[in-house]
Design a protein around this motif. Structure first.
Motif, PDB file in Angstrom:
ATOM      1  N   ASP A   1      42.823  42.606  39.117  1.00 32.91           N
ATOM      2  CA  ASP A   1      42.705  42.603  37.644  1.00 32.91           C
ATOM      3  C   ASP A   1      42.032  43.870  37.128  1.00 32.91           C
ATOM      4  OD1 ASP A   1      43.281  39.973  38.301  1.00 32.91           O
ATOM      5  OD2 ASP A   1      41.813  39.079  36.970  1.00 32.91           O
TER       6      ASP A   1
ATOM      7  N   SER B   1      45.020  35.632  41.812  1.00 30.61           N
ATOM      8  CA  SER B   1      43.645  35.905  42.252  1.00 30.61           C
ATOM      9  C   SER B   1      43.473  35.879  43.761  1.00 30.61           C
ATOM     10  CB  SER B   1      42.675  34.895  41.623  1.00 30.61           C
ATOM     11  OG  SER B   1      42.658  35.029  40.226  1.00 30.61           O
TER      12      SER B   1
ATOM     13  N   GLY C   1      38.148  35.095  39.252  1.00 28.23           N
ATOM     14  CA  GLY C   1      37.105  35.015  38.225  1.00 28.23           C
ATOM     15  C   GLY C   1      36.709  33.595  37.864  1.00 28.23           C
TER      16      GLY C   1
ATOM     17  N   ASN D   1      38.674  39.250  44.205  1.00 26.72           N
ATOM     18  CA  ASN D   1      39.913  39.911  43.786  1.00 26.72           C
ATOM     19  C   ASN D   1      39.622  41.159  42.948  1.00 26.72           C
ATOM     20  OD1 ASN D   1      42.629  40.348  42.886  1.00 26.72           O
ATOM     21  ND2 ASN D   1      42.164  39.197  41.025  1.00 26.72           N
TER      22      ASN D   1
ATOM     23  N   ASP E   1      36.918  40.184  37.544  1.00 22.99           N
ATOM     24  CA  ASP E   1      36.550  39.083  38.447  1.00 22.99           C
ATOM     25  C   ASP E   1      35.192  39.339  39.098  1.00 22.99           C
ATOM     26  OD1 ASP E   1      38.846  37.841  37.704  1.00 22.99           O
ATOM     27  OD2 ASP E   1      39.882  38.029  39.620  1.00 22.99           O
TER      28      ASP E   1
END
Ligand code: FO1
Ligand code: CA
Length: 301
Positions: free
Chosen positions: A36, A199, A9, A33, A48
């Motif tokens: 999350d 990430s 992100g 990614n 992200d």
């Protein structure tokens, strides 16, 4: 010049914006990614992917890093008045994307197709691909037990000590349609300056990804900023894992996947297993983002 960037992100999105400015439309693919991602109040939230979409569309809250510019909070006020959980903030504008995505996923549309529709609606020239259409969840084994990513990050403010990152569901995940093809067709791959453990690793860990990247020219950008004040979850986790908080740790972490690591001119890296290149890595202004992007592109030529 066809380029693929692997990104999380906030930190990574800044470089992707610089790359979007530096490359002709259609030449850039971002692989994002999804570790999350989680379901909150019945809504599928993909922080992200959304941070990147908002950033590339010029709609992000740049002070906060995540979420929409010009956001309103009436939905949250209403939730609070009803005694509902309010630890995770869903803004009034942000809510639209979660509702649309959740509805589309429920109809059987893959996440990659949903995100492609959304970025096309906002005329974003960069292809935004989730790393996978399957669910994989980043979990943290901490001194408070196993925590889901958003619980660790938002509810517990990264305070618990992390012992291990566990990627639930990663073994059954596949690269999203287009990811392998984009990497195979690219002149080079960039690892954005996102958290390597939280990430980038969840992207690299998807079955087939390491093999796909093997023949590629890969330039990584350090998430370590110059000066002694580098804090946040990346620094905290390097410390938790017993590593020095510097780009040498990043170079060793990416030794198997990257050919070059870009670090700030103020940083010296001793004994790196991969080539070190220097370029200013602070990206406050758009000019700084584009300059770092151009430095990465020169290293791929
Ligand atoms: N981060 C926070 O620290 N607090 C929040 O309330 C919060 C809400 C939120 C809503 C939508 C969204 O896309 C992202 C949001 N984030 C929030 C950021 C998110 O947790 C990201 O995973 C982190 O920035 C790490 O990349
Ligand atoms: Ca993230």
């Amino acid at each position: 010049m066809k380029v693929v960037v692997l990104t999380g992100g906030v930190g990574g999105a800044k470089l992707v914006l610089g790359l979007q400015h530096a490359l002709p439309p259609g030449d850039l693919t971002a692989v994002v990614n999804v570790g999350d991602d989680f379901t909150h109040l019945g809504l599928r939230v993909c922080p992200d992917l959304d941070t990147l979409l908002y950033t590339l569309a010029g709609k992000s809250n740049t002070e906060q890093g995540w979420g929409r510019a010009g956001e309103g909070w009436r939905f949250m006020e209403e939730l609070r008045s009803l005694g509902a959980p309010d630890w995770f903030n869903l803004g009034d504008r942000d809510l639209a994307i979660h509702v649309l995505r959740t509805a589309a996923l429920a109809q059987g549309e893959p996440l990659s197709a949903v995100m492609d529709r959304l970025r096309t609606a906002w005329a974003v020239p960069t292809r935004i691909l989730p790393a996978s259409d399957q669910h994989l969840a980043t979990m943290l084994d901490t001194d408070e037990g196993r925590l889901a990513f958003q619980t660790y990050f938002v509810a517990r403010r990264c305070e618990p000590q992390v012992e291990r990152v566990v990627l639930e569901g990663v073994d059954a995940a596949q690269m999203a349609p287009g990811v392998g093809e984009a990497i195979a067709a690219a002149d080079g791959v960039i690892l954005a300056p996102s958290n390597p453990y939280l990430s980038v690793d969840p992207i690299l860990a998807i079955p087939g990804m390491a093999e796909t990247l093997r023949g590629a020219h890969v330039v990584a950008v350090t998430p370590v900023l110059p000066g002694r004040s580098f804090k946040g979850p990346t620094a905290r986790m390097m410390t938790d894992f017993g590593h020095a908080v510097d780009s040498g740790t990043v170079a060793r972490h990416y030794a198997e996947v990257a050919n070059i690591l870009v670090v700030d001119p103020d940083e010296t890296v001793a004994g790196s297993p991969i080539r070190i290149a220097h370029a200013p890595v602070t990206m406050n202004s758009l000019d700084e983002k584009v300059a770092l992007a151009e430095a990465c592109l020169r290293l791929l030529q």
